[in-house]
Scaffold this motif. Structure first.
Motif, mmCIF file in Angstrom:
data_model
loop_
_atom_site.group_PDB
_atom_site.id
_atom_site.type_symbol
_atom_site.label_atom_id
_atom_site.label_comp_id
_atom_site.label_asym_id
_atom_site.label_seq_id
_atom_site.Cartn_x
_atom_site.Cartn_y
_atom_site.Cartn_z
ATOM 1 N N ARG A 9 1.460 8.186 -3.272
ATOM 2 C CA ARG A 9 0.823 7.568 -4.151
ATOM 3 C C ARG A 9 1.224 6.055 -4.244
ATOM 4 O O ARG A 9 0.405 5.282 -4.320
ATOM 5 C CB ARG A 9 1.153 8.327 -5.378
ATOM 6 C CG ARG A 9 0.718 7.702 -6.734
ATOM 7 C CD ARG A 9 0.809 8.231 -7.975
ATOM 8 N NE ARG A 9 -0.308 9.545 -7.670
ATOM 9 C CZ ARG A 9 -0.410 10.372 -8.743
ATOM 10 N NH1 ARG A 9 0.367 10.305 -9.894
ATOM 11 N NH2 ARG A 9 -0.990 11.471 -8.488
ATOM 12 N N ILE A 10 2.441 5.923 -4.217
ATOM 13 C CA ILE A 10 2.908 4.490 -3.969
ATOM 14 C C ILE A 10 2.197 3.620 -2.778
ATOM 15 O O ILE A 10 1.766 2.679 -2.976
ATOM 16 C CB ILE A 10 4.435 4.269 -3.833
ATOM 17 C CG1 ILE A 10 5.066 4.611 -5.101
ATOM 18 C CG2 ILE A 10 4.846 2.830 -3.665
ATOM 19 C CD1 ILE A 10 6.703 4.982 -5.230
ATOM 20 N N ALA A 11 2.081 4.154 -1.829
ATOM 21 C CA ALA A 11 1.689 3.716 -0.478
ATOM 22 C C ALA A 11 -0.120 3.180 -0.881
ATOM 23 O O ALA A 11 -0.529 2.302 -0.441
ATOM 24 C CB ALA A 11 1.842 4.421 0.665
ATOM 25 N N LYS A 38 -5.454 -4.287 -12.911
ATOM 26 C CA LYS A 38 -5.409 -2.614 -13.059
ATOM 27 C C LYS A 38 -4.619 -2.172 -11.901
ATOM 28 O O LYS A 38 -3.858 -1.048 -11.830
ATOM 29 C CB LYS A 38 -6.880 -2.272 -13.046
ATOM 30 C CG LYS A 38 -7.472 -2.469 -14.339
ATOM 31 C CD LYS A 38 -8.872 -1.931 -14.559
ATOM 32 C CE LYS A 38 -9.942 -2.152 -13.538
ATOM 33 N NZ LYS A 38 -11.268 -1.532 -13.874
ATOM 34 N N SER A 39 -4.792 -2.821 -10.746
ATOM 35 C CA SER A 39 -4.238 -2.095 -9.591
ATOM 36 C C SER A 39 -2.501 -2.204 -9.623
ATOM 37 O O SER A 39 -1.883 -1.489 -9.304
ATOM 38 C CB SER A 39 -4.821 -3.007 -8.361
ATOM 39 O OG SER A 39 -5.915 -2.471 -7.821
ATOM 40 N N ALA A 40 -2.120 -3.503 -10.168
ATOM 41 C CA ALA A 40 -0.622 -3.697 -10.365
ATOM 42 C C ALA A 40 -0.236 -2.831 -11.261
ATOM 43 O O ALA A 40 0.872 -2.064 -11.369
ATOM 44 C CB ALA A 40 -0.438 -5.149 -10.939
ATOM 45 N N ARG A 44 2.674 0.100 -10.663
ATOM 46 C CA ARG A 44 3.883 0.245 -11.600
ATOM 47 C C ARG A 44 4.039 1.204 -12.163
ATOM 48 O O ARG A 44 5.188 1.856 -12.246
ATOM 49 C CB ARG A 44 3.603 -0.768 -12.738
ATOM 50 C CG ARG A 44 4.941 -1.279 -13.483
ATOM 51 C CD ARG A 44 4.579 -1.999 -14.803
ATOM 52 N NE ARG A 44 4.830 -1.024 -15.828
ATOM 53 C CZ ARG A 44 4.006 -1.047 -17.096
ATOM 54 N NH1 ARG A 44 3.220 -1.948 -17.143
ATOM 55 N NH2 ARG A 44 4.131 0.059 -17.860
ATOM 56 N N TYR A 45 3.023 2.182 -12.666
ATOM 57 C CA TYR A 45 3.247 3.493 -13.197
ATOM 58 C C TYR A 45 3.792 4.587 -12.117
ATOM 59 O O TYR A 45 4.533 5.353 -12.081
ATOM 60 C CB TYR A 45 1.869 4.088 -13.742
ATOM 61 C CG TYR A 45 1.457 3.260 -14.946
ATOM 62 C CD1 TYR A 45 2.236 2.849 -15.657
ATOM 63 C CD2 TYR A 45 0.223 3.532 -15.305
ATOM 64 C CE1 TYR A 45 1.876 2.048 -16.825
ATOM 65 C CE2 TYR A 45 -0.218 3.069 -16.444
ATOM 66 C CZ TYR A 45 0.510 2.236 -17.316
ATOM 67 O OH TYR A 45 0.095 1.754 -18.284
ATOM 68 N N ALA A 46 3.368 4.378 -10.805
ATOM 69 C CA ALA A 46 4.033 5.176 -9.612
ATOM 70 C C ALA A 46 5.249 4.850 -9.352
ATOM 71 O O ALA A 46 6.119 5.775 -9.227
ATOM 72 C CB ALA A 46 2.937 4.935 -8.342
ATOM 73 N N LEU A 47 5.838 3.734 -9.361
ATOM 74 C CA LEU A 47 7.059 3.118 -9.150
ATOM 75 C C LEU A 47 7.990 3.669 -10.317
ATOM 76 O O LEU A 47 8.962 4.167 -10.005
ATOM 77 C CB LEU A 47 7.316 1.701 -8.952
ATOM 78 C CG LEU A 47 6.752 1.073 -7.816
ATOM 79 C CD1 LEU A 47 6.895 -0.516 -7.528
ATOM 80 C CD2 LEU A 47 7.518 1.600 -6.591
ATOM 81 N N LEU A 65 5.935 -6.545 -11.119
ATOM 82 C CA LEU A 65 4.516 -5.900 -11.527
ATOM 83 C C LEU A 65 4.380 -5.738 -13.030
ATOM 84 O O LEU A 65 3.229 -6.223 -13.502
ATOM 85 C CB LEU A 65 4.514 -4.489 -11.018
ATOM 86 C CG LEU A 65 4.528 -4.136 -9.555
ATOM 87 C CD1 LEU A 65 4.846 -2.701 -8.950
ATOM 88 C CD2 LEU A 65 3.175 -4.821 -9.145
ATOM 89 N N ARG A 66 5.308 -5.493 -13.694
ATOM 90 C CA ARG A 66 5.197 -5.885 -15.455
ATOM 91 C C ARG A 66 4.885 -7.124 -15.589
ATOM 92 O O ARG A 66 4.045 -7.389 -16.598
ATOM 93 C CB ARG A 66 6.571 -5.507 -15.850
ATOM 94 C CG ARG A 66 6.464 -5.443 -17.355
ATOM 95 C CD ARG A 66 7.520 -4.555 -18.237
ATOM 96 N NE ARG A 66 7.710 -3.102 -17.397
ATOM 97 C CZ ARG A 66 8.982 -2.723 -17.103
ATOM 98 N NH1 ARG A 66 9.750 -3.363 -16.593
ATOM 99 N NH2 ARG A 66 8.816 -1.347 -16.507
#
Length: 153
Positions: A9-11, A38-40, A44-47, A65-66
């Motif tokens: 998912r991160i990739a 939106k992509s960032a 960020r959520y995945a990380l 990212l935040r």
């Protein structure tokens, strides 16, 4: 198995961020910058999910990212407000020159803020692209290692 899914998912989300950055280009195009935001946010959520699962603390990547999400969100909010002010300005009936001028001053101020935030994005864009590239490569490297490990065992 969960680690592989999170890494994948991160990739994917890193690749999407890199694509959004490329698509945004160097010109001020609010819709494309919103796609970067939106992509960032998704990356960020995945990380954050990975950090929660591994018990890790906030990383520099998460902070970057935040921060990016925050100022691009502010840029988007200002753009929406500016568009709304322009709509109100155009719909003044009967035309009120004083109100129109006051709204024009507001629009000019909002435009200045948008230019400043876009300038910040442009200064930080390369670092954001490098982060996305590094993280998307990390996911690909981990997947290759797992595939190799499966073949060996």
């Amino acid at each position: 198995a969960w680690r592989w899914a999170v890494d994948a998912r991160i990739a994917r989300r890193s690749a999407a961020l890199a694509s959004a950055i490329t698509g945004a280009g160097a010109l001020y195009l609010p819709e494309r910058l919103h796609e970067v935001r939106k992509s960032a946010k998704k990356l960020r959520y995945a990380l954050e999910m990975l950090a929660d699962l591994t018990g890790a603390k906030t990383t520099p990547d998460l902070r970057q990212l935040r921060k990016t999400q925050d100022y691009l969100g502010r840029l988007h909010d200002l753009q929406v407000l500016m568009d709304r002010v322009r709509q109100v300005q155009a719909s003044l009936t009967p035309p009120d020159l004083t109100a129109w001028r006051e709204l024009d001053v507001l629009v000019t101020s909002l435009e200045d803020d948008c230019r400043r935030l876009h300038g910040r994005y442009m200064r930080e864009r390369d670092a954001l692209a490098a982060l996305a590239s590094r993280l998307s490569g990390r996911g690909a490297q981990l997947a290759a290692r797992r595939a190799t490990a499966r073949r060996v065992s």
